[in-house]
Every structure is written in structure tokens, then in C-alpha cells.
Design an enzyme around this catalytic site. Structure first.
Site, PDB file in Angstrom:
ATOM      1  N   LYS A  50       8.417  -5.693 -26.567  1.00 30.86           N
ATOM      2  CA  LYS A  50       9.805  -5.215 -26.413  1.00 30.86           C
ATOM      3  C   LYS A  50      10.659  -6.215 -25.636  1.00 30.86           C
ATOM      4  O   LYS A  50      11.883  -6.237 -25.765  1.00 30.86           O
ATOM      5  CB  LYS A  50       9.822  -3.878 -25.671  1.00 30.86           C
ATOM      6  CG  LYS A  50       9.085  -2.764 -26.379  1.00 30.86           C
ATOM      7  CD  LYS A  50       9.993  -1.989 -27.311  1.00 30.86           C
ATOM      8  CE  LYS A  50       9.246  -0.818 -27.935  1.00 30.86           C
ATOM      9  NZ  LYS A  50      10.032  -0.094 -28.925  1.00 30.86           N
ATOM     10  N   THR A  72      20.729   1.907 -22.166  1.00 36.97           N
ATOM     11  CA  THR A  72      19.866   2.392 -23.245  1.00 36.97           C
ATOM     12  C   THR A  72      19.212   3.697 -22.794  1.00 36.97           C
ATOM     13  O   THR A  72      19.262   4.042 -21.613  1.00 36.97           O
ATOM     14  CB  THR A  72      18.777   1.373 -23.640  1.00 36.97           C
ATOM     15  OG1 THR A  72      18.237   1.742 -24.923  1.00 36.97           O
ATOM     16  CG2 THR A  72      17.638   1.320 -22.606  1.00 36.97           C
ATOM     17  N   SER A  75      12.101   6.174 -22.368  1.00 38.27           N
ATOM     18  CA  SER A  75      11.194   6.431 -21.258  1.00 38.27           C
ATOM     19  C   SER A  75       9.972   5.537 -21.368  1.00 38.27           C
ATOM     20  O   SER A  75       8.991   5.707 -20.667  1.00 38.27           O
ATOM     21  CB  SER A  75      10.773   7.909 -21.239  1.00 38.27           C
ATOM     22  OG  SER A  75      10.213   8.260 -22.472  1.00 38.27           O
ATOM     23  N   GLN A  80      11.786  -0.747 -19.526  1.00 37.29           N
ATOM     24  CA  GLN A  80      11.362  -1.833 -18.634  1.00 37.29           C
ATOM     25  C   GLN A  80      11.848  -3.190 -19.153  1.00 37.29           C
ATOM     26  O   GLN A  80      12.298  -4.045 -18.392  1.00 37.29           O
ATOM     27  CB  GLN A  80       9.837  -1.858 -18.515  1.00 37.29           C
ATOM     28  CG  GLN A  80       9.259  -0.580 -17.918  1.00 37.29           C
ATOM     29  CD  GLN A  80       7.737  -0.570 -17.924  1.00 37.29           C
ATOM     30  OE1 GLN A  80       7.102  -1.560 -17.611  1.00 37.29           O
ATOM     31  NE2 GLN A  80       7.146   0.550 -18.280  1.00 37.29           N
ATOM     32  N   GLY A 176       6.789   2.669 -34.859  1.00 42.99           N
ATOM     33  CA  GLY A 176       7.412   3.744 -34.075  1.00 42.99           C
ATOM     34  C   GLY A 176       8.861   3.869 -34.531  1.00 42.99           C
ATOM     35  O   GLY A 176       9.150   4.442 -35.571  1.00 42.99           O
ATOM     36  N   GLY A 177       9.769   3.259 -33.771  1.00 45.54           N
ATOM     37  CA  GLY A 177      11.185   3.274 -34.146  1.00 45.54           C
ATOM     38  C   GLY A 177      11.531   2.302 -35.261  1.00 45.54           C
ATOM     39  O   GLY A 177      12.632   2.337 -35.804  1.00 45.54           O
ATOM     40  N   LYS A 269     -12.294  -7.060 -24.319  1.00 41.76           N
ATOM     41  CA  LYS A 269     -12.073  -7.109 -22.866  1.00 41.76           C
ATOM     42  C   LYS A 269     -10.602  -7.268 -22.521  1.00 41.76           C
ATOM     43  O   LYS A 269     -10.256  -7.934 -21.536  1.00 41.76           O
ATOM     44  CB  LYS A 269     -12.876  -8.252 -22.213  1.00 41.76           C
ATOM     45  CG  LYS A 269     -14.324  -8.321 -22.633  1.00 41.76           C
ATOM     46  CD  LYS A 269     -15.127  -7.148 -22.136  1.00 41.76           C
ATOM     47  CE  LYS A 269     -16.584  -7.299 -22.545  1.00 41.76           C
ATOM     48  NZ  LYS A 269     -17.344  -6.075 -22.266  1.00 41.76           N
ATOM     49  N   SER A 300       0.684  -4.564 -29.503  1.00 40.16           N
ATOM     50  CA  SER A 300       2.080  -4.387 -29.087  1.00 40.16           C
ATOM     51  C   SER A 300       2.272  -4.325 -27.578  1.00 40.16           C
ATOM     52  O   SER A 300       3.267  -4.831 -27.058  1.00 40.16           O
ATOM     53  CB  SER A 300       2.649  -3.132 -29.746  1.00 40.16           C
ATOM     54  OG  SER A 300       1.785  -2.034 -29.573  1.00 40.16           O
TER      55      SER A 300
END
Lengths: 311, 311
Positions: A50, A72, A75, A80, A176-177, A269, A300
Site C-alpha cells: 500500500k 482517507t 482501518s 498507515q 480486496g478493493g 520463515k 501483500s
């Protein structure tokens, strides 16, 4: 035009992002019957891809817009990412978060300098508060996934992957979006060599799968998935790109997501969040489709609440 | 002679090991006030640097020795490493494990093809059973850390690190049985440029710290540490190397180990076992000593029981 935009975007955001490492695992190759490479965006700044789209969106603002900051509602990781991207440009980021958002997410936004505004935990409350903030501050609204600058930014992960691995047959990403898969589809179209793009999506939030079937943007009938980054729906900017350039969406069960996540933790790992594991889960569910192909997977993100590990 | 042995060893084991990636973290640099690079042996085959030494030891056997297989006693990573190294050479690996060893460790050894022999959970039982196996099979005993071939193998991690980062001022590694730190010290001496080697050790298993003070091999008065790979003691092969080439040992508290482990998981998004975190814990405890230096850390392994995460 998309091609040029992607190249410009990559040059623009380069100083602010990591060209993340690409890892592989002999054991996961054996298990999947494919040749897998993982673009590790869990190692990206703030822990998720992102950061790419948020950075591009902020850098595309005019000086006048920058003075008023950005806003924006999210959550998740985009909250972030926008906070950190805004901080890097010395501007304000207003983040609308629902009152029931986890404390750990709110603290992360604060760490990156975001200004949190608490809304009622529903669409109406969120949009009303965003509107008020925009009226009061003239901040520019940046959508987490339905924004062309964001889409181009997210596409740069696949651009980097295709630069070191130009012979990929297919790239698989979680949906997702729709920002990541749309950007990835553009990158694969312009910089791959007959490289398909396939999405992985939880059965429990399968709006993208159904949208591609029906030809219009569908909403989620459920969002009861552990892959909390994938509960959102497509938008009018990314859906046409997805319709045109994405090969298909593979839906996966919750147990398959958890198994894939555990496999990545145990065998590679590396720490990935549940949403990230959906792409590998899709490959493992449809092994025949990927048999002996060269497959890229975009991991992601890696922002995990360690008190809630599902295995 | 050590220099030549290290070079030969690296060439010998190369086909069987990963040249593991080196990662860094802006945030950990800020927290520590140093410039840190992490040699990620948690990404090594079977999940730990032990694969290097075990592979070298197996490859140094004569054909006749190979026919009889190898034997070791370990309930940790060396058991898995020797099993896999033996499997790669098509020979038997007899692994003596105490009856109270965790099921998950026994299963891992089985996965890599090791032949498990259960002993009483004490030194006497372990040594008696090893002796019986050697008498019956004529297998060659390979010590997990007190064996020159093993020591050279473990040193190749630092050799690779110094090849890409020749300007390191210091390399910090955890200290258990002494194989890793002895090998690292030789590598830094012959291939570094005034590169010091410092060990990190739990207060709860501080035999190496006290051995360097007293000038003779001390035993542990306690081994009640979460860093389960570091409960062992030095041996007569590695102690002289450590005395000659290691700058110092820094002891750390259990809470410092857990905090460092959490920092690595959260910030670097990689899975490391508690023993691996001891080196970072040492750097964070003695920040002044490392201030503005270029510091290499060997992340020793990533084999974690996910049901026992200490945070």
C-alpha cells in the site's frame, strides 16, 4: 498511456519505497508442482505494498493541494501507508477510522504521524465525517484502491518482479478493493511476455469473482473472512481494468487461507498477514492450472497481531 | 591453513546450501544507533546455519566411512541438519535424542530421514547409547559444535557476509556450543578488514563468558533460558579459537532476548527463533559500544514452535 504512467510512477516513488526482495522455496515448489517466486511486499516500508500507491497519490498533488493535506478512510494498511507517505512529504494526513478499529491499528497510524478521526462504525458515519473534514480543511480525498494514481503505484511491485523475472507465465495476487490486482494487470500487460494475472479471493468475500461473472460491481454478501484486508469491494476506476486484463479469480476457503499462511511462516520463515496467503492458497487449490508454470506471487503485507495467530 | 580450509569448505558445500539473503531495517538502525545488516540463516536449508557445518562434516568422510553412516546427539537444529546432510549424500544418520525431546523436533528429524534413537534424558544415557550405536554400526560420530569440519562450515556464513559487506567493523553472533562463533571468528580474521567478532549469550547460560574470564572451559550453572539452542557448552576444539579471535561476550537478560525477538518479527517481518535474537539483544544492551559502527548479525535460525511464542 498506462504504460507511460506506470514508468513515470515508478521513477517518482523509487526514493520512498523499497525494491523488495524476491524469495523462493524448494519445498513450496514441490508441494505446488510449480516454480514459485514471491515478491515480498511484507518487507515494504510500513509492511505492505500500500506504501507504493499512497506515495504516488501524495506526490501527484499540486503544491496548493499539499498545503491542505489528504484524507482517507481505512482501518487497515492504507491508513498507515497514507500517514507515512504524507509525513515523507511534510503534509497532514487525516485518517477516518471506525470507533471499533483495533487499538493496535490506531497506534500504528499515530506512529506514522496520521491524524485520527473516529467515526461511527458504519458507511454513513464514515462518509459524513470524511465530508466534514474535507469541508473544514480542503484536504484531498485519496481512496485506498479506487484511484488511478494508487493503482499505478500498486502496479510497480509487479513491474519490479517482471524486471528480474521476465519469463513469468502468471502473477497471482489477493483481491480486496481491486487496487493491487488492477495495477498488477496493467504491469503484466505492458511489461510481461504473455503473463496472465489471476486473483485469489476468499469465498467469504467473493465480490470480485461475482462482479466478473455478472459484468457489474457486486457487493459482498459476507465479509466473515480472516483475510481482513480483502473485505472491501471493487470500484469504478479499477473494475474496467480488471475486466479487461485479469484472467480469472479463484476463490478459497478459510481453512485453505490458514494452511497457506502456516506454510509460508513455517517453510519460508517470513511473516505474512492472512490476506497475503490467499494467493498461495489459490495456487494450491488449483494445482492443475498452474502445473509446471512459472508463477509470481505478490506477498501483500506482513502486519500481524501476534496475539491472534490462527494456528 | 585455516584460511585455505575455509575456502575449500565453502566450495565443497556450495551446491548443498543457500547463499542466504542479507536484510536490513531502517527502524532497527534508528533504534540501535548503528548500521546493521542481518545474514539470514533462518532462510538456510532446514532453517538454520547448522546445515553448513553438518554438510561439510559429511562431505569430508571417506567412502568407507560413508558406508557406515554418521551419529550425533542433539535435540535441536543439528539433529535435523545432520539428517538432511546425510540424506543428500545417501548415507544413514543416527540421531540420539532424549526421551523428553519435543515431538515436533523428533518429527522434523524423521522428515529429513534421520534414524532416531531414544536415550535416557541425561548425559550418561546419551553417551552410552551413542557408544552402543557406534559399536554396532561403525558410524562416525559428528559433534554438533566441537569438530573442526563443523566449525569451518559454520564460518562460511560470515565469509559470504563479508564478501558482500567487506567494510563491517564487527560481526555479532549467538554463543551456544561455540561452533558458530569459532567459525565466524576465523572467517572475520582471514576475510575481514579489522573486523571484530563479539558473542551474545544469555545470563542464564553464560558458560562462554565465564570460560573466557577464567581461561578454561566452564560448565553452565543454569540453562534456564528461552534461547534453547544456547544451553550447550564450549569444547576443546573451538575454545582455543574463541580465546584467540573473539573480542568479547556480552550477556543478556531473558526479557532482552524476548524484546529483540519481537522487534525482529514486527519490524523485519522474518521468523527467528529465540537463540537468534540474542545477538541483536547484545547490540541493544551495549549501544554505546556499537554506536555508528557497521555491524553484521548472523540470524542463526528460524525453527519455532508457533504454539510457544513468548509475546
Amino acid at each position: 498511456m498506462h504504460r507511460e504512467e506506470l514508468l513515470n510512477c515508478h521513477n517518482r516513488i523509487k526514493p520512498y519505497i523499497h525494491n523488495t526482495p524476491v524469495l523462493s522455496s524448494t519445498l513450496l515448489d514441490e508441494i505446488s508442482g510449480t516454480s514459485l517466486v514471491f515478491k515480498c511486499e511484507n518487507f515494504q516500508k510500513m509492511g505492505a505494498y500500500k506504501m507504493r500507491g499512497a506515495t504516488n497519490a501524495v506526490l501527484q498533488l499540486s503544491d496548493k493541494q499539499k498545503n491542505h493535506g489528504v484524507v482517507t478512510h481505512s482501518s487497515g494498511n492504507f491508513a498507515q501507508a497514507l500517514s507515512l507517505a504524507a509525513k515523507n512529504s511534510g503534509i497532514d494526513a487525516h485518517i477516518v477510522m471506525p470507533s471499533n478499529a483495533p487499538k493496535v491499528k490506531m497506534n500504528a497510524v499515530k506512529t506514522y504521524g496520521g491524524i485520527i478521526h473516529i467515526s461511527e462504525p458504519n458507511l454513513k458515519g464514515r462518509e459524513a465525517l470524511s465530508k466534514t473534514i474535507i469541508e473544514e480543511t480542503q484536504a484531498t480525498f485519496i481512496h485506498p484502491s479506487n484511484d488511478l494514481n494508487v493503482i499505478y503505484g500498486q502496479g510497480t511491485a509487479a513491474m519490479e518482479l517482471l524486471k528480474t523475472h521476465p519469463d513469468l507465465d502468471v502473477i497471482v495476487v489477493p483481491v480486496g478493493g481491486g487496487g493491487l490486482i488492477a495495477g498488477t494487470a496493467l504491469a503484466a500487460h505492458y511489461f510481461g511476455h504473455n503473463c496472465k494475472v489471476i486473483g485469489g479471493e476468499p469465498f467469504e468475500a467473493d465480490d470480485a469473482y461475482r462482479s466478473l461473472k455478472s459484468g457489474k460491481i457486486e457487493s459482498n454478501t459476507s465479509s466473515n473472512t480472516i483475510a481482513d484486508g480483502l473485505r472491501t469491494v471493487l470500484g469504478d476506476k479499477n473494475f474496467p481494468i480488471i475486466q479487461k486484463h485479469v484472467d480469472r479469480i479463484i476463490r478459497v476457503e478459510e481453512t485453505e487461507i490458514i494452511n497457506a499462511m502456516k506454510l509460508i511462516w513455517e517453510r519460508m520463515k517470513i511473516i505474512v498477514e492472512p490476506s497475503s496467503a490467499v494467493a498461495l492458497a489459490a495456487v494450491l487449490r488449483k494445482k492443475d492450472m498452474f502445473n509446471k508454470r512459472k508463477v509470481g506471487i505478490v506477498i501483500s503485507g506482513g502486519n500481524v497481531d501476534f496475539t491472534k495467530i490462527p494456528f
